[in-house]
Design a protein around this motif. Structure first.
Motif, PDB file in Angstrom:
ATOM      1  N   LYS A 349       0.768  -1.142   0.027  1.00 24.31           N
ATOM      2  CA  LYS A 349       0.017  -0.101   0.059  1.00 24.31           C
ATOM      3  C   LYS A 349       0.816   1.348  -0.047  1.00 24.31           C
ATOM      4  CE  LYS A 349      -3.873  -0.352   2.303  1.00 24.31           C
ATOM      5  NZ  LYS A 349      -4.969  -0.317   3.327  1.00 24.31           N
ATOM      6  N   ARG A 350       2.154   1.275   0.343  1.00 23.22           N
ATOM      7  CA  ARG A 350       3.115   2.410   0.286  1.00 23.22           C
ATOM      8  C   ARG A 350       4.469   1.525   0.090  1.00 23.22           C
ATOM      9  NH1 ARG A 350       5.325   2.265   5.793  1.00 23.22           N
ATOM     10  NH2 ARG A 350       4.565   0.899   7.163  1.00 23.22           N
ATOM     11  N   ASP A 351       5.553   2.431  -0.075  1.00 16.16           N
ATOM     12  CA  ASP A 351       6.862   2.041  -0.163  1.00 16.16           C
ATOM     13  C   ASP A 351       7.251   1.381   1.425  1.00 16.16           C
ATOM     14  OD1 ASP A 351       7.057   2.758  -2.371  1.00 16.16           O
ATOM     15  OD2 ASP A 351       8.107   4.752  -2.108  1.00 16.16           O
ATOM     16  N   LEU A 352       7.669   0.199   1.312  1.00 16.67           N
ATOM     17  CA  LEU A 352       7.821  -0.578   2.567  1.00 16.67           C
ATOM     18  C   LEU A 352       9.359  -0.919   2.726  1.00 16.67           C
ATOM     19  CD1 LEU A 352       4.652  -3.155   2.518  1.00 16.67           C
ATOM     20  CD2 LEU A 352       4.923  -1.127   3.882  1.00 16.67           C
ATOM     21  N   PRO A 353       9.880  -0.300   3.946  1.00 14.26           N
ATOM     22  CA  PRO A 353      11.455  -0.869   4.180  1.00 14.26           C
ATOM     23  C   PRO A 353      11.585  -2.399   4.549  1.00 14.26           C
ATOM     24  CG  PRO A 353      10.507   0.560   6.052  1.00 14.26           C
ATOM     25  CD  PRO A 353       9.194   0.279   4.946  1.00 14.26           C
ATOM     26  N   ALA A 354      12.897  -2.775   4.406  1.00 16.15           N
ATOM     27  CA  ALA A 354      13.117  -4.017   4.859  1.00 16.15           C
ATOM     28  C   ALA A 354      12.955  -4.045   6.350  1.00 16.15           C
ATOM     29  CB  ALA A 354      14.614  -4.437   4.618  1.00 16.15           C
ATOM     30  N   THR A 366      -0.373  -3.100   3.441  1.00 20.45           N
ATOM     31  CA  THR A 366      -0.898  -3.706   2.310  1.00 20.45           C
ATOM     32  C   THR A 366      -2.415  -3.792   1.972  1.00 20.45           C
ATOM     33  OG1 THR A 366      -1.173  -5.883   3.567  1.00 20.45           O
ATOM     34  CG2 THR A 366       0.995  -5.615   2.456  1.00 20.45           C
ATOM     35  N   TYR A 367      -2.818  -4.113   0.709  1.00 19.07           N
ATOM     36  CA  TYR A 367      -4.072  -4.328   0.243  1.00 19.07           C
ATOM     37  C   TYR A 367      -3.908  -5.762  -0.584  1.00 19.07           C
ATOM     38  CZ  TYR A 367      -2.798  -2.045  -4.142  1.00 19.07           C
ATOM     39  OH  TYR A 367      -2.152  -1.757  -5.290  1.00 19.07           O
ATOM     40  N   GLY A 368      -5.315  -6.067  -0.614  1.00 18.38           N
ATOM     41  CA  GLY A 368      -5.303  -7.428  -1.340  1.00 18.38           C
ATOM     42  C   GLY A 368      -6.061  -7.108  -2.750  1.00 18.38           C
ATOM     43  N   VAL A 369      -5.413  -8.122  -3.682  1.00 18.75           N
ATOM     44  CA  VAL A 369      -5.848  -7.913  -5.199  1.00 18.75           C
ATOM     45  C   VAL A 369      -6.258  -9.560  -5.388  1.00 18.75           C
ATOM     46  CG1 VAL A 369      -5.347  -6.003  -5.923  1.00 18.75           C
ATOM     47  CG2 VAL A 369      -3.749  -8.017  -6.219  1.00 18.75           C
ATOM     48  N   ALA A 370      -7.503  -9.911  -6.139  1.00 21.39           N
ATOM     49  CA  ALA A 370      -7.650 -11.061  -6.737  1.00 21.39           C
ATOM     50  C   ALA A 370      -6.522 -11.559  -7.954  1.00 21.39           C
ATOM     51  CB  ALA A 370      -9.055 -11.091  -7.127  1.00 21.39           C
ATOM     52  N   GLU A 371      -6.210 -12.804  -7.724  1.00 26.12           N
ATOM     53  CA  GLU A 371      -5.296 -13.090  -8.884  1.00 26.12           C
ATOM     54  C   GLU A 371      -5.792 -14.824  -8.896  1.00 26.12           C
ATOM     55  OE1 GLU A 371      -3.809 -13.550 -11.453  1.00 26.12           O
ATOM     56  OE2 GLU A 371      -2.137 -12.049 -11.111  1.00 26.12           O
ATOM     57  N   ARG A 393      11.849  -9.131   3.917  1.00 23.83           N
ATOM     58  CA  ARG A 393      13.392  -9.423   4.062  1.00 23.83           C
ATOM     59  C   ARG A 393      14.043  -8.325   2.947  1.00 23.83           C
ATOM     60  NH1 ARG A 393      13.254 -15.749   2.127  1.00 23.83           N
ATOM     61  NH2 ARG A 393      12.401 -16.561   4.184  1.00 23.83           N
ATOM     62  N   ARG A 394      13.307  -7.493   2.261  1.00 26.27           N
ATOM     63  CA  ARG A 394      13.829  -6.517   1.390  1.00 26.27           C
ATOM     64  C   ARG A 394      12.822  -5.440   1.474  1.00 26.27           C
ATOM     65  NH1 ARG A 394      11.917  -6.246  -3.665  1.00 26.27           N
ATOM     66  NH2 ARG A 394      10.546  -8.061  -4.367  1.00 26.27           N
ATOM     67  N   ALA A 395      13.354  -4.352   0.762  1.00 23.82           N
ATOM     68  CA  ALA A 395      12.461  -3.103   0.572  1.00 23.82           C
ATOM     69  C   ALA A 395      11.644  -3.190  -0.392  1.00 23.82           C
ATOM     70  CB  ALA A 395      13.063  -1.719   0.467  1.00 23.82           C
ATOM     71  N   VAL A 396      10.283  -2.941  -0.693  1.00 27.25           N
ATOM     72  CA  VAL A 396       9.340  -3.289  -1.637  1.00 27.25           C
ATOM     73  C   VAL A 396       8.607  -1.872  -1.995  1.00 27.25           C
ATOM     74  CG1 VAL A 396       9.141  -5.577  -1.370  1.00 27.25           C
ATOM     75  CG2 VAL A 396       7.582  -4.105  -0.332  1.00 27.25           C
ATOM     76  N   ALA A 397       8.709  -1.765  -3.396  1.00 26.86           N
ATOM     77  CA  ALA A 397       7.909  -0.395  -3.674  1.00 26.86           C
ATOM     78  C   ALA A 397       6.396  -0.405  -3.688  1.00 26.86           C
ATOM     79  CB  ALA A 397       8.344   0.037  -5.098  1.00 26.86           C
ATOM     80  N   LYS A 398       5.650   0.627  -3.505  1.00 28.63           N
ATOM     81  CA  LYS A 398       4.477   0.762  -3.613  1.00 28.63           C
ATOM     82  C   LYS A 398       3.627   0.099  -4.610  1.00 28.63           C
ATOM     83  CE  LYS A 398       0.709   4.480  -3.225  1.00 28.63           C
ATOM     84  NZ  LYS A 398       0.513   5.882  -3.440  1.00 28.63           N
ATOM     85  N   ASP A 399       2.644  -0.580  -4.464  1.00 26.06           N
ATOM     86  CA  ASP A 399       1.973  -1.527  -5.525  1.00 26.06           C
ATOM     87  C   ASP A 399       2.581  -2.729  -5.810  1.00 26.06           C
ATOM     88  OD1 ASP A 399      -0.337   0.225  -5.300  1.00 26.06           O
ATOM     89  OD2 ASP A 399       0.771   1.685  -6.873  1.00 26.06           O
TER      90      ASP A 399
END
Length: 428
Positions: A349-354, A366-371, A393-399
């Motif tokens: 939902k936002r940039d998340l640091p490790a 986070t938000y959930g999406v159907a897959e 374990r690592r930084a992840v970008a928004k979305d």
């Protein structure tokens, strides 16, 4: 519904009500107790378990009842036998007690919900679940376990998935082939948080994380995944189409490619802003030209898609129908017959640091999406119902859609074991 009403009236006349055990006593649970106590002959809420017993007592008191407290299986059994409403902190003692005819899960908790569902199945109790979060995450496995034990495990009438299920069954009874099962939403913004949703939650006395999951798209993703798993449908793309459409639901028949729908075997979807709302819809086709002529005469249009819809979902008001169906008729309103077809995957939902400890459903992270389940497995994506408590374990970008490789799972959770068992059981 007439057959259910008749069965309940007969039970009332014979003074043998269905005795419901309920776990969870939040906003929906309190409404359910109040409704059954005042308006449902032939049924009573015999016992309530909640981690805070005061909330269970509140549910009874708001319904005009004076509950007793009990902490042992024998004490709960005695209260149920004597027709006295009883509250307990121990959900497993409630499940083990004598005299309970059906368990209703109103918790919304994934790991704990799995534990009580398994305990009820092993006890031989029918289970009505209002726990979409659990159902989407390991529902196919739990349904398999229930079938093997000869127990009914079902979603609840009144929630959008079961309203869609009832509509799908009706549409099929007309000889129409359903190709779209849809959910109508009034609003959606993936980046809503508990901070933005607190005023609404306070106004209605609801859990702010639950309200956030409604608005950020997680809940509708869970709901549509459940429908897909029950009816063998899929998603047209990650996140579904999710169109904004302010017109009438009938106009949706012009927004899908029928050949693509047929090739897919049917899809789940949702729309935002469509009238009437809130509600659900089913779009389907009929192969018989003569019957298509009748459908046109009956004001459903010229096809090839025909729209059917229910312009409301009444949540706890409809749950007693499910209880009666399960207990007296062995009928599930909604249950997956086989392996999963659609999952809900965790998305930043936002940039998340490790090092971030993910706060789970309806939170800030986070938000959930159907897959599709095939993509989820192939890409080793992280289910939303697994995400709470995971450490990045690592930084992840928004979305960014998260994978198992991005996180460290919390130790000792049952839901992780169940998810692995489900993946193995239904391996392609």
């Amino acid at each position: 519904m007439i057959i259910v009403d008749t069965a309940l009236c007969r039970r009332a006349e014979e003074d043998r009500p269905i005795r419901v055990g309920m776990v969870g006593a939040g906003y929906m649970g309190r409404g359910l107790v109040r409704h059954i106590s005042a308006s449902v002959p032939g049924m009573r809420v015999a016992a309530i378990s909640n981690r805070n017993p005061a909330n269970a007592e509140r549910a009874y008191k708001e319904a005009g009842l004076a509950p007793a407290r009990a902490d042992t299986v024998d004490a709960i059994s005695a209260a149920v036998a004597g027709g006295r409403p009883v509250v307990t902190e121990d959900a497993f003692a409630l499940i083990a007690a004598e005299g309970i005819d059906c368990l209703v899960d109103v918790t919304g908790a994934v790991d704990f919900g799995a534990r009580i569902t398994i305990a009820a199945i092993e006890r031989g109790l029918p289970v009505v679940t209002m726990n979409a979060e659990l159902d989407c995450t390991v529902g196919p496995l739990l349904a398999h376990r229930a079938r093997s034990a000869g127990v009914v495990l079902t979603g609840a009438d009144g929630d959008q998935p079961a309203v869609q299920a009832n509509l799908l069954r009706f549409v099929r009874s007309l000889g129409v082939t359903p190709l779209v099962a849809g959910n109508i939403k009034g609003f959606q913004d993936e980046y809503r948080t508990p901070t933005t949703q607190q005023p609404f939650a306070d106004r209605w006395g609801q859990n702010v994380h639950m309200i956030t999951s409604f608005t950020d798209g997680t809940k509708v993703s869970f709901e549509q995944a459940i429908v897909a798993n029950a009816f063998g449908f899929t998603v047209p793309r990650r996140g579904m189409y999710g169109r904004d459409h302010t017109g009438h639901v009938d106009e949706l028949t012009q927004m899908y490619d029928v050949d693509e729908l047929r090739e897919s075997g049917g899809i789940v979807d949702y729309v935002v802003g469509t009238k009437p709302a809130p509600g659900v819809y089913v779009l389907g086709t009929h192969d018989d030209p003569a019957q298509r002529s009748y459908l046109e005469l009956y004001k459903l249009g010229r096809g090839p898609l025909y729209a059917f819809y229910t312009p409301y979902h009444l949540c706890h008001f409809e749950v007693p129908h499910t209880v009666a169906r399960a207990v007296d008729f062995g009928d599930a309103a909604l249950t997956p017959p086989a392996g999963p077809r659609v999952d809900v995957v965790a998305t930043a939902k936002r940039d998340l640091p490790a090092g971030t400890v993910l706060d789970g459903i309806g939170g800030y992270d986070t938000y959930g999406v159907a897959e599709s389940h095939a993509v989820t497995r192939a890409d080793d994506l992280l289910p939303m119902g697994i995400s709470e408590g995971c450490v990045l374990r690592r930084a992840v970008a928004k979305d960014t859609v998260l994978g198992y490789g991005d996180v460290t799972l919390p130790p000792g959770r049952l839901v992780d074991t169940l998810r692995a068992e489900q993946d193995k059981l239904f391996a392609v």
